[in-house]
Design a protein around this motif. Sequence first.
Motif, short mmCIF file in Angstrom:
data_model
loop_
_atom_site.label_atom_id
_atom_site.label_comp_id
_atom_site.label_asym_id
_atom_site.label_seq_id
_atom_site.Cartn_x
_atom_site.Cartn_y
_atom_site.Cartn_z
N THR A 1 0.86 -1.19 0.00
CA THR A 1 0.00 0.00 0.00
C THR A 1 0.89 1.24 0.00
N GLY A 2 0.69 2.10 -0.97
CA GLY A 2 1.52 3.30 -1.08
C GLY A 2 2.87 2.97 -1.69
N GLY A 3 3.81 3.90 -1.55
CA GLY A 3 5.15 3.70 -2.10
C GLY A 3 5.21 3.82 -3.61
N ASP A 4 4.22 4.50 -4.21
CA ASP A 4 4.22 4.67 -5.67
C ASP A 4 5.34 5.61 -6.10
N LEU A 5 5.88 5.36 -7.26
CA LEU A 5 6.78 6.28 -7.93
C LEU A 5 5.89 7.18 -8.77
N ILE A 6 5.92 8.48 -8.50
CA ILE A 6 5.02 9.42 -9.17
C ILE A 6 5.84 10.39 -10.02
N PHE A 7 5.50 10.48 -11.29
CA PHE A 7 6.15 11.41 -12.20
C PHE A 7 5.20 12.57 -12.46
N PHE A 8 5.78 13.78 -12.52
CA PHE A 8 4.98 14.99 -12.74
C PHE A 8 5.27 15.57 -14.12
N ARG A 9 4.23 16.02 -14.76
CA ARG A 9 4.36 16.69 -16.04
C ARG A 9 5.14 17.98 -15.83
N SER A 10 6.17 18.20 -16.62
CA SER A 10 6.97 19.42 -16.45
C SER A 10 6.26 20.64 -17.00
N ASP A 11 5.37 20.43 -17.95
CA ASP A 11 4.57 21.50 -18.53
C ASP A 11 3.30 21.63 -17.69
N ARG A 12 3.12 22.74 -17.03
CA ARG A 12 1.97 22.91 -16.13
C ARG A 12 0.78 23.60 -16.79
N SER A 13 0.77 23.70 -18.12
CA SER A 13 -0.32 24.40 -18.80
C SER A 13 -1.67 23.76 -18.53
N ASN A 14 -1.70 22.43 -18.39
CA ASN A 14 -2.98 21.78 -18.14
C ASN A 14 -3.57 22.19 -16.79
N GLN A 15 -2.72 22.54 -15.84
CA GLN A 15 -3.22 23.00 -14.55
C GLN A 15 -3.64 24.47 -14.60
N MET A 16 -2.90 25.28 -15.34
CA MET A 16 -3.25 26.69 -15.43
C MET A 16 -4.59 26.88 -16.14
N LEU A 17 -4.86 26.07 -17.11
CA LEU A 17 -6.11 26.18 -17.86
C LEU A 17 -7.24 25.40 -17.19
N ASP A 18 -6.91 24.65 -16.15
CA ASP A 18 -7.87 23.79 -15.45
C ASP A 18 -8.56 22.86 -16.43
N ILE A 19 -7.74 22.38 -17.37
CA ILE A 19 -8.29 21.56 -18.45
C ILE A 19 -8.69 20.16 -17.98
N LEU B 1 14.07 2.90 -15.57
CA LEU B 1 14.92 3.98 -16.05
C LEU B 1 14.04 5.09 -16.62
N PHE B 2 14.49 6.34 -16.44
CA PHE B 2 13.73 7.48 -16.95
C PHE B 2 14.68 8.65 -17.14
N PRO B 3 14.31 9.60 -18.01
CA PRO B 3 15.14 10.79 -18.18
C PRO B 3 15.31 11.50 -16.84
N SER B 4 16.54 11.87 -16.51
CA SER B 4 16.83 12.40 -15.17
C SER B 4 16.20 13.76 -14.91
N ASN B 5 15.71 14.43 -15.95
CA ASN B 5 15.07 15.73 -15.76
C ASN B 5 13.60 15.62 -15.37
N LEU B 6 13.04 14.41 -15.37
CA LEU B 6 11.63 14.25 -14.99
C LEU B 6 11.47 14.45 -13.49
N VAL B 7 10.60 15.36 -13.12
CA VAL B 7 10.31 15.58 -11.71
C VAL B 7 9.52 14.37 -11.22
N HIS B 8 9.97 13.81 -10.10
CA HIS B 8 9.33 12.61 -9.56
C HIS B 8 9.43 12.60 -8.05
N MET B 9 8.67 11.73 -7.44
CA MET B 9 8.69 11.56 -5.98
C MET B 9 8.26 10.13 -5.66
N VAL B 10 8.36 9.78 -4.39
CA VAL B 10 7.87 8.49 -3.91
C VAL B 10 6.86 8.78 -2.81
N SER B 11 5.66 8.24 -2.96
CA SER B 11 4.64 8.46 -1.94
C SER B 11 4.93 7.61 -0.71
#
Length: 190
Positions: free
Chosen positions: A117-135, A159-169
């Motif tokens: 339960t939990g412990g997900d690897l979460i990647f975030f979109r680097s382009d935040r336009s979808n949040q600004m437009l509330d799309i 493996l993933f591109p090292s510039n991807l913003v990510h976290m672990v829940s």
Amino acid sequence: MAKIPIFQDSIILDSLIDTQLDETIYKVLKNEIEKKEGSFFSNKGGYQTVSINNEKICNTILNKSVKMITENYRIFNSNFTMNALWINQNKKGNYNSPHIHPLSVFAGVYYLNVAETGGDLIFFRSDRSNQMLDINKDFIDEDFNAEYHLRPLKNQIILFPSNLVHMVSAHFDDKPRISVSFNISITKNG
């Protein structure tokens, strides 16, 4: 009519089954915890070793990573280098805050123990336009997702591109979540 995906990021997943590797990682982790020398970068609680240079661990993970990269990307005449490698132990409630891995091309994680339960690897979109437009309220489509959750598996390497913003829940199991994180650089020969 055509729909063309652009600016795509990819995550490469595979399994790595090597009992000697796992035993070596557990042994190194135990020794590092006894030394009481750890690092604090993205970990909130939990334990991160300083960068380690164990030949068995580094060579096994680098060789597997090179194979994964060269099978998934057109790359020729290049040298692959393990920049840094460290072991993570997250206990119940520990997590890793959003971060990137600078000064490398690929970042990666190898999982020894995973959370149920939990412990997900979460990647975030680097382009935040979808949040600004509330799309997101109007479209239910991958093209507009702000984040991607991945549930790691035991003995999985990612493996993933090292510039991807990510976290672990945070996870909520009593058993620690143990992983090895690493950075890989690529340089051209000659």
